[in-house]
Design a protein around this motif. Sequence first.
Motif, PDB file in Angstrom:
ATOM      1  N   VAL A 160       0.850  -1.179   0.000  1.00  0.00           N
ATOM      2  CA  VAL A 160       0.000   0.000   0.000  1.00  0.00           C
ATOM      3  C   VAL A 160       0.890   1.234   0.000  1.00  0.00           C
ATOM      4  CG1 VAL A 160      -0.149   0.074   2.523  1.00  0.00           C
ATOM      5  CG2 VAL A 160      -1.947   1.123   1.151  1.00  0.00           C
ATOM      6  N   TYR A 161       0.454   2.260  -0.698  1.00  0.00           N
ATOM      7  CA  TYR A 161       1.213   3.514  -0.667  1.00  0.00           C
ATOM      8  C   TYR A 161       0.263   4.664  -0.991  1.00  0.00           C
ATOM      9  CZ  TYR A 161       1.769   3.768  -5.844  1.00  0.00           C
ATOM     10  OH  TYR A 161       1.577   3.871  -7.199  1.00  0.00           O
ATOM     11  N   PRO A 162       0.656   5.899  -0.723  1.00  0.00           N
ATOM     12  CA  PRO A 162      -0.263   7.035  -0.865  1.00  0.00           C
ATOM     13  C   PRO A 162      -0.509   7.392  -2.326  1.00  0.00           C
ATOM     14  CG  PRO A 162       1.870   7.783  -0.089  1.00  0.00           C
ATOM     15  CD  PRO A 162       1.930   6.309  -0.099  1.00  0.00           C
ATOM     16  N   HIS A 163      -1.494   6.781  -2.905  1.00  0.00           N
ATOM     17  CA  HIS A 163      -1.774   6.884  -4.334  1.00  0.00           C
ATOM     18  C   HIS A 163      -3.280   6.879  -4.532  1.00  0.00           C
ATOM     19  CE1 HIS A 163      -2.906   4.883  -8.129  1.00  0.00           C
ATOM     20  NE2 HIS A 163      -1.782   5.322  -8.656  1.00  0.00           N
ATOM     21  N   ASN A 164      -3.758   7.677  -5.470  1.00  0.00           N
ATOM     22  CA  ASN A 164      -5.130   7.503  -5.938  1.00  0.00           C
ATOM     23  C   ASN A 164      -5.182   7.642  -7.445  1.00  0.00           C
ATOM     24  OD1 ASN A 164      -6.115  10.312  -6.718  1.00  0.00           O
ATOM     25  ND2 ASN A 164      -5.421  10.686  -4.630  1.00  0.00           N
ATOM     26  N   TRP A 165      -6.092   6.914  -8.037  1.00  0.00           N
ATOM     27  CA  TRP A 165      -6.292   6.878  -9.488  1.00  0.00           C
ATOM     28  C   TRP A 165      -7.715   7.355  -9.735  1.00  0.00           C
ATOM     29  CZ3 TRP A 165      -9.186   4.822 -13.432  1.00  0.00           C
ATOM     30  CH2 TRP A 165      -8.584   4.578 -14.671  1.00  0.00           C
ATOM     31  N   THR A 166      -7.846   8.528 -10.329  1.00  0.00           N
ATOM     32  CA  THR A 166      -9.152   9.179 -10.415  1.00  0.00           C
ATOM     33  C   THR A 166      -9.413   9.714 -11.819  1.00  0.00           C
ATOM     34  OG1 THR A 166      -8.357  11.406  -9.940  1.00  0.00           O
ATOM     35  CG2 THR A 166      -8.856  10.029  -8.048  1.00  0.00           C
ATOM     36  N   TRP A 167     -10.646  10.134 -12.026  1.00  0.00           N
ATOM     37  CA  TRP A 167     -10.955  11.097 -13.072  1.00  0.00           C
ATOM     38  C   TRP A 167     -11.119  12.446 -12.379  1.00  0.00           C
ATOM     39  CZ3 TRP A 167     -15.029   9.398 -17.257  1.00  0.00           C
ATOM     40  CH2 TRP A 167     -14.494   8.327 -17.999  1.00  0.00           C
ATOM     41  N   HIS A 168     -10.362  13.425 -12.826  1.00  0.00           N
ATOM     42  CA  HIS A 168     -10.440  14.785 -12.303  1.00  0.00           C
ATOM     43  C   HIS A 168     -11.427  15.550 -13.184  1.00  0.00           C
ATOM     44  CE1 HIS A 168      -7.882  18.331 -10.559  1.00  0.00           C
ATOM     45  NE2 HIS A 168      -9.146  18.679 -10.675  1.00  0.00           N
ATOM     46  N   PHE A 169     -12.515  16.005 -12.587  1.00  0.00           N
ATOM     47  CA  PHE A 169     -13.607  16.619 -13.355  1.00  0.00           C
ATOM     48  C   PHE A 169     -13.341  18.083 -13.697  1.00  0.00           C
ATOM     49  CE2 PHE A 169     -16.499  13.574 -10.843  1.00  0.00           C
ATOM     50  CZ  PHE A 169     -16.441  12.612 -11.830  1.00  0.00           C
ATOM     51  N   SER A 170     -13.704  18.475 -14.904  1.00  0.00           N
ATOM     52  CA  SER A 170     -13.712  19.887 -15.275  1.00  0.00           C
ATOM     53  C   SER A 170     -14.947  20.548 -14.678  1.00  0.00           C
ATOM     54  CB  SER A 170     -13.744  20.027 -16.798  1.00  0.00           C
ATOM     55  OG  SER A 170     -14.001  21.372 -17.148  1.00  0.00           O
ATOM     56  N   ARG A 171     -14.749  21.755 -14.141  1.00  0.00           N
ATOM     57  CA  ARG A 171     -15.875  22.516 -13.591  1.00  0.00           C
ATOM     58  C   ARG A 171     -16.046  23.845 -14.329  1.00  0.00           C
ATOM     59  NH1 ARG A 171     -17.556  20.628  -8.755  1.00  0.00           N
ATOM     60  NH2 ARG A 171     -19.375  21.887  -9.306  1.00  0.00           N
ATOM     61  N   VAL A 172     -15.505  23.923 -15.535  1.00  0.00           N
ATOM     62  CA  VAL A 172     -15.688  25.140 -16.326  1.00  0.00           C
ATOM     63  C   VAL A 172     -17.142  25.221 -16.785  1.00  0.00           C
ATOM     64  CG1 VAL A 172     -13.294  25.068 -17.096  1.00  0.00           C
ATOM     65  CG2 VAL A 172     -15.072  24.077 -18.542  1.00  0.00           C
ATOM     66  N   GLU A 173     -17.536  26.402 -17.225  1.00  0.00           N
ATOM     67  CA  GLU A 173     -18.915  26.606 -17.660  1.00  0.00           C
ATOM     68  C   GLU A 173     -19.269  25.613 -18.767  1.00  0.00           C
ATOM     69  OE1 GLU A 173     -21.812  30.179 -19.397  1.00  0.00           O
ATOM     70  OE2 GLU A 173     -19.700  30.567 -18.916  1.00  0.00           O
ATOM     71  N   GLY A 174     -20.420  24.964 -18.610  1.00  0.00           N
ATOM     72  CA  GLY A 174     -20.893  24.011 -19.604  1.00  0.00           C
ATOM     73  C   GLY A 174     -20.451  22.581 -19.375  1.00  0.00           C
ATOM     74  N   SER A 175     -19.586  22.327 -18.402  1.00  0.00           N
ATOM     75  CA  SER A 175     -19.149  20.955 -18.151  1.00  0.00           C
ATOM     76  C   SER A 175     -20.308  20.134 -17.581  1.00  0.00           C
ATOM     77  CB  SER A 175     -17.991  20.928 -17.161  1.00  0.00           C
ATOM     78  OG  SER A 175     -17.710  19.591 -16.760  1.00  0.00           O
ATOM     79  N   PRO A 176     -20.536  18.933 -18.093  1.00  0.00           N
ATOM     80  CA  PRO A 176     -21.607  18.089 -17.548  1.00  0.00           C
ATOM     81  C   PRO A 176     -21.355  17.681 -16.101  1.00  0.00           C
ATOM     82  CG  PRO A 176     -20.277  16.868 -19.129  1.00  0.00           C
ATOM     83  CD  PRO A 176     -19.862  18.297 -19.235  1.00  0.00           C
ATOM     84  N   TRP A 177     -20.104  17.777 -15.663  1.00  0.00           N
ATOM     85  CA  TRP A 177     -19.788  17.387 -14.290  1.00  0.00           C
ATOM     86  C   TRP A 177     -20.120  18.482 -13.283  1.00  0.00           C
ATOM     87  CZ3 TRP A 177     -19.499  12.483 -14.365  1.00  0.00           C
ATOM     88  CH2 TRP A 177     -18.827  11.797 -15.384  1.00  0.00           C
TER      89      TRP A 177
END
Length: 527
Positions: A273-290
Amino acid sequence: MLGTAAASTLDLTGLRAQGSGTLRIAMTASDIPLPNGQTDQGAEGMRFVGYNVFDSLILWDLTKADAPGGLVPGLATAWRVDPSDPTRWIFTLRPGVTFHDGSAFDAAAVVWNFDKILKADSPQHDPRQAGQGRTRIPSVKSYRAIDPMTVEFVSAAPNALFPYEISWILMSSPAQWEKVGRNWDNFLRSPSGTGPWKVDRYTPRERLELTPNTAYWNPARRPKLDRVVLVPMPEPNARTAALLAGQVDWIEAPAPDALQQLRARGMQITSNVYPHNWTWHFSRVEGSPWNDIRVRKAANLAVDRAGMVELLGGMMLPARGLVPPQSPWFGKPSFEAKTDIPAALKLMAEAGYSPAKPLSVKAIISPSGSGQMQPLAMNELIQQNLQEIGIKVEFEVMDWNALVSSWRAGAKHASSRGAHSTNSSYFSQDPFTALIRHLDTTLVPPAGTNWGYYLDADMDARFAAIRAAFDPAAQLAAIQRAHEKIVDEALFLFVAHDVAPRALSPRVKGFVQAQNWYQDIVQVTLG
């Protein structure tokens, strides 16, 4: 296909002929990390080149496998914050240290190295190193030599996390840069740091050969091997085949479906185990579905993390946040990122979408890279999972270095090609790199790596509380409050925590896999 093509161009015949004291390592990177000091190729570049050829004022303890290692003295023997001014830090330098070229390390060299990153009008300013290092030290306001062995740093505001920032900045030799004509491209051909390994041969996209620094300032970390050869090999099956054929002795991230075969052939499979994460980083700009929290939560409820564990041969921990649930930083969020398709479909319907009326998103991914695990297979599974609830995913595939560059440039930059998310593995060894750098309003590009332009005053206040807390208990409580908000608002697609699988030849002895992104190879021998 990108990884296979890159691997096939390597001439591995010479690797067979290396001596018995030569360790050959196949990295996931598609190119050799730059041996300039502030290297590229992500954490893998820092792991194999950065902290081997160069040193920082503060280093990581990589000696144990059974507990996370903290910060330890490096080129600085001590550091302290001024009790009368919490923005002023004093670093006492280690005496008697020399660079590989024989020149002395001192306070002037420290200032010179920070200038190469932060001072654009300095003669030694290097845009490549600045791109790698500048965002790591956002709170550095000023620095100066007090005397030949003492350096003062001033932070923009009180910052209890300041030592973690300083640990990122590695020291190149000013004298060597002068000697090679004040040119960083020339420096790459004959690098000079203070680390336990020296660069003997550097061939971009082919190999980097390291030899021991027998005069290293820490006798306990003088290498036991005669030579280390690093080769870029981004495709996991190519790495696995090279190990089985005896062309290399050590591979990062072996192909999951080959683990049984590797064990049967006597290979050592190590993980931790080690300090790691595997993610999708979401865009929060205008119009982003996220921008719709219902969509973010639905995506998190759609991912089949148990299926992904199986896909990776058991070599991952399911993610529920940016840090594992057992971490003291996790806190007690109210939202749980788990697989619940009915709940995900309900949220998508409330947002106006369904499998019959899907939402389209574009996601940046890479075929390989530092800490990326098996990104193509993992993202294909996510694509299937999200399609099931009415999210149609289009991939924008980039080389790892290009992905990192677009991540630093931000979601609004042309290099991100209008993508709504970027997929990366994130270092989480300290609160700044785990949480703050991704979401702080002051760190939107180019100031930092808030790629998605997330802007939230309440989160900024929670981050400010972390930085201001020099008391460990108060700091822990502040970290928990920030992480709870990150999870409750589903600010990322939480997928996996890596366990850093490696496959080693039975000849490799003495390797201790630290609970860290970085690893120490000075104790390794070959039997």
